[in-house]
Write a protein that holds these residues in place. Structure first.
Motif, PDB file in Angstrom:
ATOM      1  N   LEU A  54      30.724   1.485  46.058  1.00  0.00           N
ATOM      2  CA  LEU A  54      30.816   3.116  46.562  1.00  0.00           C
ATOM      3  C   LEU A  54      31.834   3.277  47.622  1.00  0.00           C
ATOM      4  CD1 LEU A  54      26.934   3.602  47.160  1.00  0.00           C
ATOM      5  CD2 LEU A  54      28.079   4.482  45.287  1.00  0.00           C
ATOM      6  N   PRO A  55      32.431   4.220  47.672  1.00  0.00           N
ATOM      7  CA  PRO A  55      33.282   4.694  48.823  1.00  0.00           C
ATOM      8  C   PRO A  55      33.045   4.199  50.161  1.00  0.00           C
ATOM      9  CG  PRO A  55      33.018   6.546  47.455  1.00  0.00           C
ATOM     10  CD  PRO A  55      32.169   5.714  47.053  1.00  0.00           C
ATOM     11  N   GLY A  56      33.894   3.574  50.901  1.00  0.00           N
ATOM     12  CA  GLY A  56      33.750   3.139  52.137  1.00  0.00           C
ATOM     13  C   GLY A  56      34.703   1.947  52.589  1.00  0.00           C
ATOM     14  N   THR A  57      34.832   1.634  53.753  1.00  0.00           N
ATOM     15  CA  THR A  57      35.538   0.573  54.193  1.00  0.00           C
ATOM     16  C   THR A  57      34.735  -0.657  54.495  1.00  0.00           C
ATOM     17  OG1 THR A  57      37.087   2.166  55.557  1.00  0.00           O
ATOM     18  CG2 THR A  57      37.218  -0.169  56.047  1.00  0.00           C
ATOM     19  N   TYR A  58      35.444  -1.874  53.632  1.00  0.00           N
ATOM     20  CA  TYR A  58      34.581  -3.183  53.539  1.00  0.00           C
ATOM     21  C   TYR A  58      35.408  -4.129  53.976  1.00  0.00           C
ATOM     22  CZ  TYR A  58      31.947  -0.731  50.233  1.00  0.00           C
ATOM     23  OH  TYR A  58      31.147   0.508  49.422  1.00  0.00           O
ATOM     24  N   LEU A  59      35.080  -4.648  55.497  1.00  0.00           N
ATOM     25  CA  LEU A  59      35.704  -5.383  56.327  1.00  0.00           C
ATOM     26  C   LEU A  59      35.388  -6.846  55.659  1.00  0.00           C
ATOM     27  CD1 LEU A  59      35.065  -3.725  59.560  1.00  0.00           C
ATOM     28  CD2 LEU A  59      37.092  -3.364  57.911  1.00  0.00           C
ATOM     29  N   GLU A  60      36.180  -7.116  54.684  1.00  0.00           N
ATOM     30  CA  GLU A  60      35.988  -8.668  54.260  1.00  0.00           C
ATOM     31  C   GLU A  60      37.402  -9.110  53.655  1.00  0.00           C
ATOM     32  OE1 GLU A  60      33.436  -8.844  50.797  1.00  0.00           O
ATOM     33  OE2 GLU A  60      32.956  -6.670  50.946  1.00  0.00           O
ATOM     34  N   LYS A  61      37.559 -10.333  53.225  1.00  0.00           N
ATOM     35  CA  LYS A  61      38.702 -10.989  52.256  1.00  0.00           C
ATOM     36  C   LYS A  61      37.865 -11.524  51.136  1.00  0.00           C
ATOM     37  CE  LYS A  61      38.984 -15.295  54.700  1.00  0.00           C
ATOM     38  NZ  LYS A  61      39.905 -16.431  55.355  1.00  0.00           N
ATOM     39  N   ILE A  62      38.433 -11.260  49.892  1.00  0.00           N
ATOM     40  CA  ILE A  62      37.750 -11.466  48.844  1.00  0.00           C
ATOM     41  C   ILE A  62      38.276 -12.890  48.080  1.00  0.00           C
ATOM     42  CG2 ILE A  62      37.362 -10.703  46.427  1.00  0.00           C
ATOM     43  CD1 ILE A  62      35.836  -8.913  48.527  1.00  0.00           C
ATOM     44  N   ASN A  84      39.587  -4.198  53.650  1.00  0.00           N
ATOM     45  CA  ASN A  84      40.569  -4.490  54.787  1.00  0.00           C
ATOM     46  C   ASN A  84      39.918  -6.056  55.320  1.00  0.00           C
ATOM     47  OD1 ASN A  84      41.436  -4.827  57.519  1.00  0.00           O
ATOM     48  ND2 ASN A  84      41.637  -2.663  57.904  1.00  0.00           N
ATOM     49  N   ALA A  85      41.103  -6.810  55.267  1.00  0.00           N
ATOM     50  CA  ALA A  85      40.613  -8.336  55.840  1.00  0.00           C
ATOM     51  C   ALA A  85      40.887  -8.357  57.367  1.00  0.00           C
ATOM     52  CB  ALA A  85      41.774  -9.146  54.956  1.00  0.00           C
ATOM     53  N   GLN A  86      41.250  -7.322  57.888  1.00  0.00           N
ATOM     54  CA  GLN A  86      41.060  -7.755  59.418  1.00  0.00           C
ATOM     55  C   GLN A  86      42.094  -8.697  60.008  1.00  0.00           C
ATOM     56  OE1 GLN A  86      36.802  -7.554  60.057  1.00  0.00           O
ATOM     57  NE2 GLN A  86      37.467  -5.826  61.435  1.00  0.00           N
ATOM     58  N   ALA A  87      43.334  -9.008  59.338  1.00  0.00           N
ATOM     59  CA  ALA A  87      44.227 -10.017  59.642  1.00  0.00           C
ATOM     60  C   ALA A  87      43.423 -11.332  59.808  1.00  0.00           C
ATOM     61  CB  ALA A  87      44.790  -9.664  60.877  1.00  0.00           C
ATOM     62  N   LYS A  88      42.592 -11.499  58.597  1.00  0.00           N
ATOM     63  CA  LYS A  88      41.963 -12.895  58.743  1.00  0.00           C
ATOM     64  C   LYS A  88      42.429 -13.979  57.464  1.00  0.00           C
ATOM     65  CE  LYS A  88      37.805 -11.443  61.322  1.00  0.00           C
ATOM     66  NZ  LYS A  88      36.432 -11.031  61.230  1.00  0.00           N
ATOM     67  N   GLY A  89      43.268 -13.306  56.775  1.00  0.00           N
ATOM     68  CA  GLY A  89      43.974 -14.022  55.472  1.00  0.00           C
ATOM     69  C   GLY A  89      44.122 -12.937  54.404  1.00  0.00           C
ATOM     70  N   SER A  90      44.382 -13.473  53.355  1.00  0.00           N
ATOM     71  CA  SER A  90      44.729 -12.584  52.230  1.00  0.00           C
ATOM     72  C   SER A  90      43.682 -11.695  51.890  1.00  0.00           C
ATOM     73  CB  SER A  90      45.299 -13.490  51.020  1.00  0.00           C
ATOM     74  OG  SER A  90      46.355 -14.379  51.114  1.00  0.00           O
ATOM     75  N   PHE A 114      46.982 -10.756  56.326  1.00  0.00           N
ATOM     76  CA  PHE A 114      47.778 -11.530  57.179  1.00  0.00           C
ATOM     77  C   PHE A 114      47.559 -12.977  56.737  1.00  0.00           C
ATOM     78  CE2 PHE A 114      49.036 -14.079  60.760  1.00  0.00           C
ATOM     79  CZ  PHE A 114      50.087 -13.247  61.392  1.00  0.00           C
ATOM     80  N   SER A 115      48.792 -13.452  56.364  1.00  0.00           N
ATOM     81  CA  SER A 115      48.914 -14.779  55.804  1.00  0.00           C
ATOM     82  C   SER A 115      50.398 -15.321  55.742  1.00  0.00           C
ATOM     83  CB  SER A 115      48.495 -14.750  54.129  1.00  0.00           C
ATOM     84  OG  SER A 115      48.243 -16.042  53.735  1.00  0.00           O
ATOM     85  N   ASP A 116      50.552 -16.594  55.151  1.00  0.00           N
ATOM     86  CA  ASP A 116      51.872 -16.866  54.826  1.00  0.00           C
ATOM     87  C   ASP A 116      52.453 -16.777  53.474  1.00  0.00           C
ATOM     88  OD1 ASP A 116      50.488 -18.956  53.813  1.00  0.00           O
ATOM     89  OD2 ASP A 116      51.475 -20.641  54.753  1.00  0.00           O
ATOM     90  N   LYS A 117      51.573 -16.428  52.653  1.00  0.00           N
ATOM     91  CA  LYS A 117      51.754 -16.354  51.484  1.00  0.00           C
ATOM     92  C   LYS A 117      50.846 -15.089  50.711  1.00  0.00           C
ATOM     93  CE  LYS A 117      52.965 -20.865  50.008  1.00  0.00           C
ATOM     94  NZ  LYS A 117      52.499 -21.665  51.356  1.00  0.00           N
ATOM     95  N   GLY A 118      51.322 -14.128  50.154  1.00  0.00           N
ATOM     96  CA  GLY A 118      50.273 -13.030  49.653  1.00  0.00           C
ATOM     97  C   GLY A 118      49.485 -12.313  50.654  1.00  0.00           C
ATOM     98  N   GLY A 119      50.113 -11.616  51.695  1.00  0.00           N
ATOM     99  CA  GLY A 119      49.349 -10.991  52.519  1.00  0.00           C
ATOM    100  C   GLY A 119      47.954 -10.033  51.923  1.00  0.00           C
ATOM    101  N   GLY A 120      48.585  -9.087  51.011  1.00  0.00           N
ATOM    102  CA  GLY A 120      47.669  -8.239  50.177  1.00  0.00           C
ATOM    103  C   GLY A 120      46.799  -8.962  49.225  1.00  0.00           C
TER     104      GLY A 120
END
Length: 228
Positions: A54-62, A84-90, A114-120
Motif C-alpha cells: 500500500l502507498p506509504g513510506t517504508y523505512l527499511e533496507k531490503i 527509504n534505507a535511511q543511510a543504513k546500507g543499500s 548509503f554504501s560503498d557499492k550500489g547505494g540504491g
C-alpha cells in the motif's frame, strides 16, 4: 505524441504486470495489512508469491530472499510508495542466482541508500526485473573504490523498464565508478525507456562514468536518455 507514447508504455507495463500476477499461482501478501514491513512479507514468500504494498513510506533496507519468481508490486506509484534505507546500507540487495527473471519489482521510489557499492540497488548475481521505479537520492562513500551510487550489478541479467535513475552521487572514494549505475560481468541486461539524469561522481583520484559505467558486459540501451 510524446504524451500518447508514454501512455501506451504505461498501459503495456500494467498489462505485463497483470499477466505476471495471473500466470503465477502463489500466495498474495499485503503490506502493511498482513505484514508490518516489506522485508517480513518477502521472508514469508514461496516461489511465485506476490507482495502488494500500500502507498506509504517504508523505512527499511531490503535483503531479497533466495526465492524464485517473487513479485513486489506497489499499489500506488513512485510519488507515494517509497522505500527509504535511511543511510543504513543499500536500499535493496540481491545476492543469489535463484532470483530469476520472473522476479518483478514495480512502482517504488528507492531512496536513502548509503554504501560503498550500489547505494540504491546492489545486485551480486540474480536477475530481477524493475518496472516504473525511481532510483534517486542514494549515496556512495568508500575508503577505496566506490561503485554505482544508484545501481550496482555484477553477474546478473537485470532489466529496467520505464524508470528513472537520478540525483545519485559518490561523495568520497579513491576511485569513483558510475554515478547512475555500474554494470560488470553481466549479460543480456536491458535498459528500456530510462532517464538517467543529474548523477554525480567525485573521487580523490579518478572518476569514471558519471551517468553510468559498463565493463565486460552486454547491455541493450533502448530509448535511454543520459544527461546532466
Amino acid at each position: 505524441s510524446y504524451k500518447s507514447a508514454n501512455m501506451k508504455k504505461l498501459v503495456l507495463s500494467i498489462i505485463c504486470l497483470m499477466l505476471y500476477a495471473i500466470s503465477s499461482h502463489g500466495t498474495t501478501r499485503i503490506v502493511p495489512t498482513n505484514y508490518a514491513s516489506i522485508q517480513l512479507a518477502l521472508n514469508a514468500c514461496d516461489p511465485n508469491d506476490t507482495v502488494y504494498v500500500l502507498p506509504g513510506t517504508y523505512l527499511e533496507k531490503i535483503i531479497w530472499p533466495s526465492t524464485a519468481g517473487i513479485k513486489l508490486l506497489s499499489m500506488g506509484d513512485t510519488s507515494n510508495t517509497i522505500i527509504n534505507a535511511q543511510a543504513k546500507g543499500s536500499v535493496m540487495t540481491f545476492g543469489s542466482n535463484s532470483i530469476d527473471t520472473n522476479t518483478v519489482i514495480s512502482g517504488f521510489k528507492i531512496t536513502g541508500g548509503f554504501s560503498d557499492k550500489g547505494g540504491g540497488i546492489y545486485i551480486y548475481y540474480g536477475s530481477p526485473q524493475f518496472y516504473n521505479v525511481s532510483i534517486t537520492g542514494n549515496t556512495i562513500s568508500a575508503e577505496d573504490w566506490g561503485y554505482g551510487a544508484g545501481v550496482f550489478c555484477k553477474g546478473s541479467n537485470v532489466g529496467f523498464f520505464n524508470s528513472t535513475i537520478n540525483n545519485n552521487k559518490t561523495l568520497k572514494s579513491s576511485w569513483g565508478y558510475g554515478g547512475g549505475f555500474y554494470i560488470y560481468e553481466s549479460e543480456n541486461m536491458k535498459l528500456i525507456n530510462i532517464k538517467i539524469e543529474n548523477n554525480y561522481v567525485k573521487s580523490d583520484s579518478w572518476n569514471y562514468g558519471v551517468g553510468g559505467y559498463c565493463a565486460r558486459a552486454s547491455v541493450s540501451f533502448i530509448n535511454v536518455k543520459i544527461s546532466g
